[in-house]
Motif scaffolding. Structure first.
Motif, PDB file in Angstrom:
ATOM      1  N   ILE A  39       0.871  -1.182   0.000  1.00  0.00           N
ATOM      2  CA  ILE A  39       0.000   0.000   0.000  1.00  0.00           C
ATOM      3  C   ILE A  39       0.903   1.225   0.000  1.00  0.00           C
ATOM      4  O   ILE A  39       1.817   1.326   0.825  1.00  0.00           O
ATOM      5  CB  ILE A  39      -0.892   0.025   1.263  1.00  0.00           C
ATOM      6  CG1 ILE A  39      -1.659  -1.295   1.391  1.00  0.00           C
ATOM      7  CG2 ILE A  39      -1.852   1.215   1.230  1.00  0.00           C
ATOM      8  CD1 ILE A  39      -2.245  -1.522   2.789  1.00  0.00           C
ATOM      9  N   GLN A  45      -3.098   4.359  -1.726  1.00  0.00           N
ATOM     10  CA  GLN A  45      -3.388   3.479  -2.873  1.00  0.00           C
ATOM     11  C   GLN A  45      -2.813   2.080  -2.694  1.00  0.00           C
ATOM     12  O   GLN A  45      -1.604   1.934  -2.526  1.00  0.00           O
ATOM     13  CB  GLN A  45      -2.777   4.181  -4.105  1.00  0.00           C
ATOM     14  CG  GLN A  45      -3.001   3.536  -5.424  1.00  0.00           C
ATOM     15  CD  GLN A  45      -2.618   4.504  -6.559  1.00  0.00           C
ATOM     16  OE1 GLN A  45      -2.533   5.714  -6.364  1.00  0.00           O
ATOM     17  NE2 GLN A  45      -2.399   3.977  -7.731  1.00  0.00           N
ATOM     18  N   VAL A  46      -3.653   1.075  -2.786  1.00  0.00           N
ATOM     19  CA  VAL A  46      -3.154  -0.311  -2.767  1.00  0.00           C
ATOM     20  C   VAL A  46      -2.473  -0.565  -4.114  1.00  0.00           C
ATOM     21  O   VAL A  46      -3.027  -0.246  -5.170  1.00  0.00           O
ATOM     22  CB  VAL A  46      -4.310  -1.328  -2.576  1.00  0.00           C
ATOM     23  CG1 VAL A  46      -3.760  -2.758  -2.535  1.00  0.00           C
ATOM     24  CG2 VAL A  46      -5.097  -1.031  -1.305  1.00  0.00           C
ATOM     25  N   ARG A 118      -4.983  -4.996   9.102  1.00  0.00           N
ATOM     26  CA  ARG A 118      -5.768  -3.822   8.715  1.00  0.00           C
ATOM     27  C   ARG A 118      -4.891  -2.571   8.783  1.00  0.00           C
ATOM     28  O   ARG A 118      -4.100  -2.415   9.722  1.00  0.00           O
ATOM     29  CB  ARG A 118      -6.961  -3.688   9.660  1.00  0.00           C
ATOM     30  CG  ARG A 118      -7.905  -2.594   9.250  1.00  0.00           C
ATOM     31  CD  ARG A 118      -9.230  -2.751   9.928  1.00  0.00           C
ATOM     32  NE  ARG A 118     -10.004  -3.821   9.337  1.00  0.00           N
ATOM     33  CZ  ARG A 118     -11.132  -4.308   9.877  1.00  0.00           C
ATOM     34  NH1 ARG A 118     -11.584  -3.850  11.017  1.00  0.00           N
ATOM     35  NH2 ARG A 118     -11.800  -5.256   9.257  1.00  0.00           N
ATOM     36  N   ARG A 120      -5.060   1.768   8.159  1.00  0.00           N
ATOM     37  CA  ARG A 120      -5.910   2.937   7.910  1.00  0.00           C
ATOM     38  C   ARG A 120      -5.043   4.128   7.540  1.00  0.00           C
ATOM     39  O   ARG A 120      -4.038   4.407   8.205  1.00  0.00           O
ATOM     40  CB  ARG A 120      -6.740   3.271   9.159  1.00  0.00           C
ATOM     41  CG  ARG A 120      -7.795   2.219   9.467  1.00  0.00           C
ATOM     42  CD  ARG A 120      -8.668   2.623  10.643  1.00  0.00           C
ATOM     43  NE  ARG A 120      -7.887   2.930  11.809  1.00  0.00           N
ATOM     44  CZ  ARG A 120      -7.772   4.143  12.372  1.00  0.00           C
ATOM     45  NH1 ARG A 120      -8.420   5.176  11.879  1.00  0.00           N
ATOM     46  NH2 ARG A 120      -7.033   4.314  13.450  1.00  0.00           N
ATOM     47  N   VAL A 141      -9.131   5.784   4.212  1.00  0.00           N
ATOM     48  CA  VAL A 141      -9.187   4.526   3.487  1.00  0.00           C
ATOM     49  C   VAL A 141      -8.745   3.423   4.457  1.00  0.00           C
ATOM     50  O   VAL A 141      -7.752   3.554   5.159  1.00  0.00           O
ATOM     51  CB  VAL A 141      -8.361   4.580   2.178  1.00  0.00           C
ATOM     52  CG1 VAL A 141      -6.883   4.575   2.408  1.00  0.00           C
ATOM     53  CG2 VAL A 141      -8.725   3.469   1.248  1.00  0.00           C
ATOM     54  N   GLU A 142      -9.580   2.390   4.541  1.00  0.00           N
ATOM     55  CA  GLU A 142      -9.279   1.267   5.425  1.00  0.00           C
ATOM     56  C   GLU A 142      -9.060   0.040   4.541  1.00  0.00           C
ATOM     57  O   GLU A 142      -9.946  -0.333   3.767  1.00  0.00           O
ATOM     58  CB  GLU A 142     -10.457   1.032   6.366  1.00  0.00           C
ATOM     59  CG  GLU A 142     -10.216  -0.085   7.353  1.00  0.00           C
ATOM     60  CD  GLU A 142     -11.451  -0.357   8.197  1.00  0.00           C
ATOM     61  OE1 GLU A 142     -11.557   0.222   9.283  1.00  0.00           O
ATOM     62  OE2 GLU A 142     -12.316  -1.127   7.739  1.00  0.00           O
ATOM     63  N   VAL A 143      -7.875  -0.546   4.655  1.00  0.00           N
ATOM     64  CA  VAL A 143      -7.527  -1.689   3.803  1.00  0.00           C
ATOM     65  C   VAL A 143      -7.418  -2.923   4.692  1.00  0.00           C
ATOM     66  O   VAL A 143      -6.704  -2.902   5.702  1.00  0.00           O
ATOM     67  CB  VAL A 143      -6.172  -1.433   3.096  1.00  0.00           C
ATOM     68  CG1 VAL A 143      -5.788  -2.619   2.226  1.00  0.00           C
ATOM     69  CG2 VAL A 143      -6.221  -0.160   2.267  1.00  0.00           C
ATOM     70  N   VAL A 151     -11.311  -2.833   0.718  1.00  0.00           N
ATOM     71  CA  VAL A 151     -10.931  -1.417   0.669  1.00  0.00           C
ATOM     72  C   VAL A 151     -12.196  -0.603   0.914  1.00  0.00           C
ATOM     73  O   VAL A 151     -13.193  -0.772   0.199  1.00  0.00           O
ATOM     74  CB  VAL A 151     -10.319  -1.019  -0.701  1.00  0.00           C
ATOM     75  CG1 VAL A 151      -9.901   0.451  -0.692  1.00  0.00           C
ATOM     76  CG2 VAL A 151      -9.118  -1.894  -1.034  1.00  0.00           C
ATOM     77  N   LEU A 169     -13.092   3.840  -6.529  1.00  0.00           N
ATOM     78  CA  LEU A 169     -11.974   2.951  -6.228  1.00  0.00           C
ATOM     79  C   LEU A 169     -11.611   2.392  -7.610  1.00  0.00           C
ATOM     80  O   LEU A 169     -12.289   1.501  -8.131  1.00  0.00           O
ATOM     81  CB  LEU A 169     -12.406   1.846  -5.256  1.00  0.00           C
ATOM     82  CG  LEU A 169     -12.864   2.355  -3.878  1.00  0.00           C
ATOM     83  CD1 LEU A 169     -13.468   1.222  -3.045  1.00  0.00           C
ATOM     84  CD2 LEU A 169     -11.698   3.004  -3.137  1.00  0.00           C
ATOM     85  N   SER A 171      -9.992   0.456  -9.536  1.00  0.00           N
ATOM     86  CA  SER A 171      -9.181  -0.762  -9.484  1.00  0.00           C
ATOM     87  C   SER A 171      -8.728  -1.253 -10.857  1.00  0.00           C
ATOM     88  O   SER A 171      -9.537  -1.483 -11.752  1.00  0.00           O
ATOM     89  CB  SER A 171      -9.960  -1.860  -8.753  1.00  0.00           C
ATOM     90  OG  SER A 171     -11.336  -1.664  -8.906  1.00  0.00           O
ATOM     91  N   ARG A 306     -14.800  -5.426  -1.912  1.00  0.00           N
ATOM     92  CA  ARG A 306     -13.993  -6.572  -1.488  1.00  0.00           C
ATOM     93  C   ARG A 306     -13.634  -7.358  -2.749  1.00  0.00           C
ATOM     94  O   ARG A 306     -14.486  -7.618  -3.603  1.00  0.00           O
ATOM     95  CB  ARG A 306     -14.807  -7.432  -0.518  1.00  0.00           C
ATOM     96  CG  ARG A 306     -14.067  -8.620   0.025  1.00  0.00           C
ATOM     97  CD  ARG A 306     -14.781  -9.203   1.240  1.00  0.00           C
ATOM     98  NE  ARG A 306     -14.761  -8.255   2.352  1.00  0.00           N
ATOM     99  CZ  ARG A 306     -13.691  -8.044   3.138  1.00  0.00           C
ATOM    100  NH1 ARG A 306     -12.568  -8.694   2.950  1.00  0.00           N
ATOM    101  NH2 ARG A 306     -13.769  -7.166   4.123  1.00  0.00           N
TER     102      ARG A 306
END
Ligand code: G6P
Length: 312
Positions: A39, A45-46, A118, A120, A141-143, A151, A169, A171, A306
């Protein structure tokens, strides 16, 4: 971000560390019992999600992606906010908003009891953001890295008047050969076709949105740039070349964007290889077009997705 200090404060022994990635950008690296992930704090950004039992990453990052302040990183899951697409007021502000080209703050990391991890990250208004968009906000943003990737993007309106945003998002998925890919779950839904242009002779040629109803799965044999409206919760990318299906479960989103630049646009993008269009497809969880969201003062909105492999 001071990387040594960030590791002291947020590192998780054997699972999560922060290191300097390309261009010196801080990258949060996770390797837990379920998956590996990366991340970027730049953009919140993932960039990578690779379940331990999968042969390949689920996400695509261009070999030519910029890792430069002020530019977006092409690939993974960019956060487009507070507008999706071109500047809605045509004031020359960046496409897809401004938070994908900012450093986000690492707010917290957590090892969960089920072995998932997790992270944040947050981003708030400041002088620079208010010069572009005069509103107060707190974005988070919580991953969640498990055998699926979660996400969630939460917008809090910390100002005193309602705000309206479009967002995504955005992706980018890795595929084996886009010409054999099908996107499932959108049959019967209407889309705005951003490739088709209204006919010359129409009242406003080239400007009026062309609406089409999707029949069957989406196939790729030319450029695709579509905003699907009133969409459902689950979409699937069927990728026979990599022998896999990616499932996308969505929340807080009433629209979806499907994009592949194909040949000509690929050649025009400096941060994308001429042939990379074959190895990627964007299937985006959005609040776009008429699906814009208005958030009252003090209110919040959560847009979440997800992503995981469909196992037989
Ligand atoms: O190149 P980017 O800024 O990441 O945007 C890439 C694409 O994103 C979306 O999918 C839009 O619908 C496209 O119009 C745009 O070209």
């Amino acid at each position: 971000m001071d990387i040594g200090q960030a590791n002291e404060e947020f590192g998780i022994a054997g699972v999560l560390s922060i290191c300097a990635g390309e261009g010196g950008f801080p990258i949060i690296c996770i390797d837990n019992e379920h998956a590996r992930a990366e991340i970027s704090s730049y953009g919140g950004q993932v960039l990578s999600f690779h379940p331990q039992r999968a042969a390949q990453d689920l996400l695509f990052v261009s070999e030519y992606a910029y890792f430069q302040p002020g530019k977006a990183i092409k690939g993974g899951i960019p956060v487009c906010w507070p507008w999706f697409g071109p500047d809605p007021e045509a004031k020359g502000r960046p496409d897809h908003g401004f938070v994908r080209a900012r450093q986000w703050r690492l707010l917290g990391t957590e090892a969960m009891v089920d072995g998932s991890t997790r992270v944040r990250l947050g981003c708030r208004d400041d002088e620079a953001s208010r010069a572009l968009w005069p509103h107060a906000f707190a974005l988070e943003v919580e991953v969640t890295v498990a055998d699926t990737l979660g996400v969630a993007l939460t917008t809090r309106n910390t100002g005193e008047a309602p705000i309206t945003v479009t967002q995504a998002l955005h992706s980018y998925f890795k595929v084996g050969d886009v010409r054999r890919v099908q996107v499932l779950g959108l049959a019967g839904y209407e889309y705005i076709d951003k490739v088709a242009r209204s006919e010359p002779g129409a009242a406003d040629p080239g400007q009026v949105d062309v609406h089409i109803t999707q029949s069957g799965p989406i196939n790729f044999d030319g450029p695709v740039n579509r905003i699907y409206l009133d969409t459902g919760e689950r979409l699937v990318i069927d990728d026979p070349a990599l022998s896999r299906q990616i499932r996308i479960d969505r929340e807080g989103s009433g629209s979806a964007v499907v994009w592949n630049p194909w040949i000509e646009q690929s050649k025009q993008m400096g941060d994308f290889g001429d042939d990379e269009y074959l190895q990627m497809v964007c299937v985006e969880t959005t609040n776009a077009a008429a699906d814009a969201v208005t958030i009252p003062a003090g209110g919040s909105h959560r847009l979440a997705s997800r992503y995981g492999l469909v196992h037989d």
